[in-house]
Design a protein around this motif. Structure first.
Motif, short mmCIF file in Angstrom:
data_model
loop_
_atom_site.label_atom_id
_atom_site.label_comp_id
_atom_site.label_asym_id
_atom_site.label_seq_id
_atom_site.Cartn_x
_atom_site.Cartn_y
_atom_site.Cartn_z
N SER A 199 -0.58 -28.24 -21.74
CA SER A 199 -1.56 -27.31 -21.17
C SER A 199 -2.19 -27.81 -19.89
CB SER A 199 -2.66 -27.02 -22.20
OG SER A 199 -3.33 -28.21 -22.60
N GLY A 200 -2.24 -29.13 -19.70
CA GLY A 200 -2.89 -29.67 -18.52
C GLY A 200 -2.04 -29.66 -17.26
N LEU A 201 -0.82 -29.16 -17.34
CA LEU A 201 0.05 -29.08 -16.17
C LEU A 201 0.10 -27.65 -15.66
CD1 LEU A 201 3.12 -31.25 -17.31
CD2 LEU A 201 1.15 -31.97 -15.93
N ASN A 202 -0.15 -27.48 -14.37
CA ASN A 202 -0.13 -26.15 -13.76
C ASN A 202 0.63 -26.24 -12.45
OD1 ASN A 202 -0.59 -23.53 -12.92
ND2 ASN A 202 -2.70 -23.95 -12.24
N VAL A 203 1.87 -25.72 -12.44
CA VAL A 203 2.67 -25.69 -11.21
C VAL A 203 2.23 -24.48 -10.41
CG1 VAL A 203 4.98 -25.50 -10.23
CG2 VAL A 203 4.61 -26.85 -12.32
N ILE A 204 1.53 -24.75 -9.31
CA ILE A 204 0.96 -23.66 -8.50
C ILE A 204 2.02 -23.05 -7.58
CG2 ILE A 204 -0.74 -23.12 -6.71
CD1 ILE A 204 -2.56 -25.22 -8.00
N ASP A 205 2.79 -23.91 -6.94
CA ASP A 205 3.93 -23.47 -6.13
C ASP A 205 4.91 -24.63 -6.03
OD1 ASP A 205 3.10 -25.20 -3.96
OD2 ASP A 205 1.71 -23.64 -3.30
N ASP A 206 5.93 -24.49 -5.21
CA ASP A 206 7.00 -25.49 -5.15
C ASP A 206 6.50 -26.89 -4.84
OD1 ASP A 206 8.88 -23.66 -5.79
OD2 ASP A 206 9.69 -23.41 -3.76
N LYS A 207 5.44 -26.98 -4.09
CA LYS A 207 4.96 -28.29 -3.65
C LYS A 207 3.56 -28.65 -4.17
CE LYS A 207 8.35 -29.73 -0.93
NZ LYS A 207 9.03 -31.04 -1.07
N THR A 208 3.01 -27.85 -5.07
CA THR A 208 1.64 -28.09 -5.53
C THR A 208 1.58 -28.15 -7.05
OG1 THR A 208 0.86 -26.83 -3.61
CG2 THR A 208 -0.76 -27.37 -5.31
N LEU A 209 1.05 -29.25 -7.56
CA LEU A 209 0.88 -29.43 -9.00
C LEU A 209 -0.58 -29.75 -9.31
CD1 LEU A 209 2.13 -29.82 -11.86
CD2 LEU A 209 2.38 -32.26 -11.29
N GLU A 210 -1.14 -29.01 -10.22
CA GLU A 210 -2.50 -29.27 -10.69
C GLU A 210 -2.41 -29.93 -12.07
OE1 GLU A 210 -6.09 -26.35 -10.52
OE2 GLU A 210 -5.23 -26.20 -12.54
N ILE A 211 -3.13 -31.05 -12.23
CA ILE A 211 -3.15 -31.75 -13.51
C ILE A 211 -4.60 -31.85 -13.99
CG2 ILE A 211 -2.57 -33.85 -14.75
CD1 ILE A 211 -0.44 -34.47 -12.75
N THR A 212 -4.82 -31.40 -15.22
CA THR A 212 -6.12 -31.52 -15.85
C THR A 212 -6.06 -32.65 -16.86
OG1 THR A 212 -6.56 -29.14 -15.62
CG2 THR A 212 -7.89 -30.36 -17.22
N PHE A 213 -6.95 -33.59 -16.72
CA PHE A 213 -6.99 -34.75 -17.60
C PHE A 213 -8.04 -34.54 -18.69
CE2 PHE A 213 -5.25 -36.19 -13.60
CZ PHE A 213 -4.14 -36.92 -14.01
N THR A 214 -7.90 -35.28 -19.78
CA THR A 214 -8.80 -35.09 -20.92
C THR A 214 -10.24 -35.41 -20.56
OG1 THR A 214 -8.24 -37.33 -21.66
CG2 THR A 214 -7.02 -35.50 -22.64
N GLU A 215 -10.45 -36.35 -19.63
CA GLU A 215 -11.78 -36.65 -19.14
C GLU A 215 -11.67 -37.44 -17.85
OE1 GLU A 215 -14.13 -39.25 -21.56
OE2 GLU A 215 -12.48 -40.64 -21.92
N ALA A 216 -12.71 -37.39 -17.07
CA ALA A 216 -12.76 -38.22 -15.87
C ALA A 216 -12.88 -39.68 -16.29
CB ALA A 216 -13.94 -37.82 -14.99
N ASN A 217 -12.08 -40.53 -15.68
CA ASN A 217 -12.21 -41.95 -15.98
C ASN A 217 -11.75 -42.76 -14.78
OD1 ASN A 217 -9.44 -43.25 -16.41
ND2 ASN A 217 -9.25 -41.44 -17.70
N PRO A 218 -12.19 -44.00 -14.67
CA PRO A 218 -11.92 -44.80 -13.47
C PRO A 218 -10.47 -45.15 -13.28
CG PRO A 218 -12.96 -46.14 -15.16
CD PRO A 218 -13.04 -44.72 -15.63
N SER A 219 -9.67 -45.10 -14.33
CA SER A 219 -8.26 -45.46 -14.20
C SER A 219 -7.47 -44.42 -13.42
CB SER A 219 -7.63 -45.64 -15.59
OG SER A 219 -8.04 -46.84 -16.18
N LEU A 220 -7.96 -43.20 -13.36
CA LEU A 220 -7.19 -42.16 -12.68
C LEU A 220 -6.94 -42.52 -11.22
CD1 LEU A 220 -8.76 -38.91 -14.20
CD2 LEU A 220 -6.61 -40.03 -14.80
N LEU A 221 -7.97 -42.97 -10.53
CA LEU A 221 -7.78 -43.33 -9.13
C LEU A 221 -7.25 -44.75 -8.96
CD1 LEU A 221 -10.82 -41.75 -7.27
CD2 LEU A 221 -8.40 -41.24 -6.95
N ALA A 222 -7.39 -45.57 -10.00
CA ALA A 222 -6.90 -46.95 -9.93
C ALA A 222 -5.48 -47.03 -10.46
CB ALA A 222 -7.83 -47.87 -10.72
N SER A 223 -4.61 -46.25 -9.85
CA SER A 223 -3.19 -46.23 -10.21
C SER A 223 -2.98 -45.88 -11.67
CB SER A 223 -2.54 -47.60 -9.90
OG SER A 223 -2.71 -47.93 -8.55
N GLY A 224 -3.80 -44.97 -12.19
CA GLY A 224 -3.72 -44.60 -13.59
C GLY A 224 -3.04 -43.27 -13.84
#
Length: 612
Positions: A199-224
């Motif tokens: 459910s957290g994957l949303n292909v908007i168009d050929d080059k755009t992907l939206e990902i919804t994560f279970t919660e915000a956390n620091p690992s997401l931006l730290a190569s997570g």
């Protein structure tokens, strides 16, 4: 960093690399296993000269980047890359399936992450994809560059990236990287067969992907975030259970990196041609030839100019660097550590199952074994300062989180003996080895890998050091294990293994869940613990978005892991890469934020320089 001075005078006595001498010096000669130096560090005054033993080298002696050499880059050219190992590479050449370090060293030449990182391993906007984040920090919108294409010419799309998550979550997926996507909304439900899509994957168009994560956390931006797409147009008709062994992974893999796989000699060599359509620009080099080279001959191979680039064994550096006048050594603090692990359970239904009845599951026995070995002496005598004693399971490659105040297990065999005595381990039959508290024989199997001149003497040292405190430990099957066999047996939780010496690449995100969590396939100790899981969860929670709070959490985790000792680090390490003098614009792949890319790699002469 300063460049290493080849004429640097050696002012310390070079220690013997004979395992028996090391064991006697480190452990003392008492027949009951007691230490003759009251458990103090074995790295003190030299017995012959009175001089303090100091490391010969330091990571500070090395540059990180091999830049220009004063000559012009020639058009085209070919380089030879040595894959330094005494075993064939497995050839699982897809990021979603590979496990071995040697396959990773092949993959990095023809495939790459969609997101780039800076020197702190934080995602930047300089990669093949860029991103935006919502105000709550749990929804990322990624845009893949219009000029990013697979090496067969097909555009790399958002569907390809979403497809890689679907593969990881498939119930037939045979690999271990499913934990990389468990933070995506709906992923676990999909993996467990409770949902038909993530459910957290949303292909908007050929080059755009939206990902919804279970919660915000620091690992997401730290190569997570898992940033390795799969070409859906190639794999969509292959059953997931068959992908790993398919020709599309083993024989004809594709990527979107600077080079393209041209041919593979299984287990031995890979020839790459340049990817003229590489998104960063056409590479300078025409060809890269990667071949297996045994550690025993890598110095001679480099001297002869038969290899241009090689990750160089640190244990050979002392005896080789003065003769290798035709190369420059680059050095980084490795994102890795060597450790002793205790195998305490099984792997069942994608979960670790802790067996409290195993002899090695006794925490007092594990603590005694940790105090019984002198890792600083191992580091100085075998690696001359290019490895150093480990203290916690977060290495200094992550300086914001590695807690230098934690002492860990320092060498103290008196303390080891006292722990064993108090716990009821006694030598009942007078054979020099202790029985367990129930009076049963205590005999442990130790698994350690082959490779390089130091593998056997170091393994011998550990077994002798444990023997000095009355613990009978023997090499599994009476020999060192070949690399692939070693990890196959750990992955299967082979019950013949009690203790093992492993090495972990920790990744760029400090989060250690993938190595030490209860459901982590890579947790080869098979040890599980409720508080451990709680602390790991806190480390990637929204409260840990505050850096100071995250540091506090990981400090507590490091202390707790020292207390529980399912494993203990033995050595942190430098990674050295030898680069021929004709090569320019190169940085080790594991060096972060260098902004030196493979399409810029080049040579200033048609053939490699040889040593004088």
């Amino acid at each position: 960093m300063k460049k290493f001075d080849r004429t640097k005078k050696k002012t310390v006595l070079l220690a013997s690399t004979t395992a028996l001498v090391l064991a006697l010096a480190a452990c003392g000669g008492d027949s009951d296993g007691g230490s003759s130096d009251n458990g103090g560090s074995a790295g003190g005054d030299n017995e012959e000269t009175g001089e303090e033993e100091e490391p010969l080298f330091s990571i500070e002696d090395f540059e990180v980047i091999k830049g220009e050499n004063g000559d012009d880059i020639i058009d085209g050219g070919s380089i030879n890359v040595a894959l330094v190992t005494d075993t064939p590479f497995e050839g699982t050449l897809n990021y979603n399936f590979y496990q071995g370090t040697y396959d990773a060293q092949i993959l990095q030449w023809f495939d790459e992450s969609l997101l780039a990182v800076d020197e702190n391993y934080t995602y930047t906007q300089e990669g093949a994809a860029t991103f935006e984040i919502n105000d709550d920090g749990d929804v990322f919108t990624f845009t893949i560059g219009d000029n990013v294409n697979w090496s067969d010419g097909e555009p790399l799309t958002a569907e390809d990236w979403a497809f890689s998550f679907e593969v990881l979550g498939d119930e037939e997926y045979p690999g271990v990287r499913f934990t990389e996507a468990s933070n995506i909304e709906g992923f676990n439900e999909y993996r467990e067969g409770e949902a038909d899509e993530i459910s957290g994957l949303n292909v908007i168009d050929d080059k755009t992907l939206e990902i919804t994560f279970t919660e915000a956390n620091p690992s997401l931006l730290a190569s997570g975030i898992w940033t390795y797409p799969m070409p859906k147009h190639i794999f969509e008709d292959i059953p997931v259970a068959e992908m790993e062994s398919s020709p599309e992974v083993r024989e004809n893999p594709i990527g979107y990196g600077a080079f393209v796989v041209d041919s593979i000699t299984p287990g031995e060599a890979v020839v790459f041609k340049k990817n003229e359509d590489y998104w960063r620009g056409e590479p300078n080099l025409d060809e890269v030839v990667l071949s297996i080279v045994n550690p025993q001959v890598i110095t001679q191979t480099l001297e002869a100019g038969d290899a241009d680039i090689a990750v160089f064994p640190t244990d050979l550096y002392k005896d080789s660097y003065e003769n290798l006048t035709n190369v420059e050594f680059l050095g980084i603090t490795d994102l890795a550590y060597t450790y002793i692990g205790f195998q305490m359970g099984t792997w069942e239904d994608n979960q670790n199952v802790f067996d409290t009845e195993k002899q090695i599951s006794d925490i007092e026995l594990r603590k005694a074994m940790a105090y019984a070995v002198d890792n600083e002496r191992v580091a100085n005598q075998f690696y001359d300062g290019l490895r150093w004693g480990g203290t916690t399971l977060i290495p200094p490659s992550h300086p914001d989180y590695h807690d230098e105040s934690i002492e860990g297990y320092t060498f103290d065999q008196d303390k080891a003996n006292q722990i064993l005595d108090d716990a009821g381990y006694e030598d009942v039959d007078g054979d020099g080895f202790r029985e367990d508290p129930n009076g049963d024989e205590l005999s442990l199997n130790f698994a350690s890998m082959s490779g390089g001149d130091t593998a056997e003497p170091i393994a011998t040292y550990y077994t002798q050091a444990w023997g000095q405190v009355g613990i009978k430990v023997e090499l599994l099957d009476g020999r060192l294990q070949e690399f692939n066999t070693f990890y196959d047996r750990l992955e299967a939780a082979d019950q013949a293994i009690d203790v093992y010496q492993g090495a972990w690449g920790v990744g760029s995100d400090v989060d250690p869940t993938g190595l030490w969590g209860s459901s982590a396939a890579y947790n080869y100790t098979r040890w599980t613990d409720e508080k451990n899981d709680e602390l790991l969860a806190q480390g990637v929670s929204s409260e840990a978005l505050n850096v100071e709070k995250r540091q506090e959490i990981y400090k507590e985790w490091q202390e707790y892991m020292v207390e529980q000792v399912p494993a203990f680090p033995t050595l942190y390490r430098a990674e050295l890469t030898a680069v021929n003098n004709r090569v320019v614009n190169f940085a080790p792949f594991r060096a972060s934020g260098t902004e030196v890319y493979l399409n810029e790699l080049g040579v200033t002469a048609d053939s490699a320089e040889t040593a004088n």
